[in-house]
Scaffold this active site. Structure first.
Site, PDB file in Angstrom:
ATOM      1  N   GLY A   1       0.822  -1.208   0.000  1.00 52.75           N
ATOM      2  CA  GLY A   1       0.000   0.000   0.000  1.00 52.75           C
ATOM      3  C   GLY A   1       0.851   1.250   0.000  1.00 52.75           C
ATOM      4  O   GLY A   1       1.879   1.332  -0.677  1.00 52.75           O
ATOM      5  N   CYS A   2       0.458   2.215   0.798  1.00 52.12           N
ATOM      6  CA  CYS A   2       1.172   3.486   0.868  1.00 52.12           C
ATOM      7  C   CYS A   2       2.576   3.336   1.448  1.00 52.12           C
ATOM      8  O   CYS A   2       3.396   4.235   1.326  1.00 52.12           O
ATOM      9  CB  CYS A   2       0.379   4.488   1.704  1.00 52.12           C
ATOM     10  N   HIS A   3       2.851   2.222   2.060  1.00 52.69           N
ATOM     11  CA  HIS A   3       4.167   1.986   2.669  1.00 52.69           C
ATOM     12  C   HIS A   3       5.178   1.448   1.665  1.00 52.69           C
ATOM     13  O   HIS A   3       6.350   1.280   2.007  1.00 52.69           O
ATOM     14  CB  HIS A   3       4.057   0.979   3.818  1.00 52.69           C
ATOM     15  N   ALA A   4       4.760   1.168   0.449  1.00 47.20           N
ATOM     16  CA  ALA A   4       5.619   0.486  -0.516  1.00 47.20           C
ATOM     17  C   ALA A   4       6.944   1.198  -0.745  1.00 47.20           C
ATOM     18  O   ALA A   4       8.003   0.579  -0.677  1.00 47.20           O
ATOM     19  CB  ALA A   4       4.891   0.303  -1.838  1.00 47.20           C
TER      20      ALA A   4
END
Length: 179
Positions: A158-161
């Site tokens: 997700g946004c942590h990629a």
């Protein structure tokens, strides 16, 4: 040699970044107008209004999609309301995600300015699909890399990629110092 002594000196450096996006760029207005037509759900007028309101509230002007009307015709379950479509979606992603990875990798390699043969590690991150062998393995083949390249596959971050990939890259840089 002591593992601490083997670490790289100084800060890890990002030498190049490659990205790829799906080929079809559509405006949100186009998406609002056509989503229900393509999915044969034009009769859901209240849902259309809600969808339009949500899309407008995000202030996103455009989106990149892999799905085209042709693809939806080839895989009708993807666009059919309540039809089982996961297998169809994964079949498309298994083929297309590594191709996008190749595009991103080639851009990064060009920016880096070195030859592909100097690649020792590959971190592949995607929010789409999960298969085995993974997209990293397919990318190694598409790029003509040695099968001995060390690979790490990150799915569904997700946004942590981006941050996860950079942290992992720094860790690899420290663990495997350059000659």
């Amino acid at each position: 040699m002591d593992p601490v002594q083997q670490r790289s000196k100084g800060f890890a450096t990002v030498l190049a970044v490659g990205t790829a996006v799906p080929p079809q760029k559509i405006t949100v207005d186009y998406m609002i107008d056509n989503y229900f037509r393509v999915t044969n759900t034009e009769h859901l007028t209240e849902l259309q209004k809600k969808f339009a309101k949500i899309c407008k509230a995000t202030t996103i002007q455009s989106k990149y999609l892999y799905a085209t009307e042709e693809l939806l015709k080839e895989h009708p379950n993807i666009a059919a309301c309540m039809a089982p479509s996961l297998d169809d979606r994964l079949d498309v992603l298994v083929e297309e995600v590594p191709k996008m990875g190749k595009e991103a990798a080639l851009a990064a390699i060009k920016e880096w300015g070195q030859t592909i043969s100097k690649i020792t590690h590959l971190i592949f991150t995607t929010n789409s699909g999960a298969d085995c062998p993974g997209a990293d393995s397919r990318l190694v083949h598409l790029l003509g890399l040695s099968p001995n390249v060390n690979r790490v596959m990150l799915y569904y971050q997700g946004c942590h990629a981006g941050a996860s990939t950079l942290r992992l890259g720094v860790g690899l840089d420290r663990a495997y110092p350059r000659a």
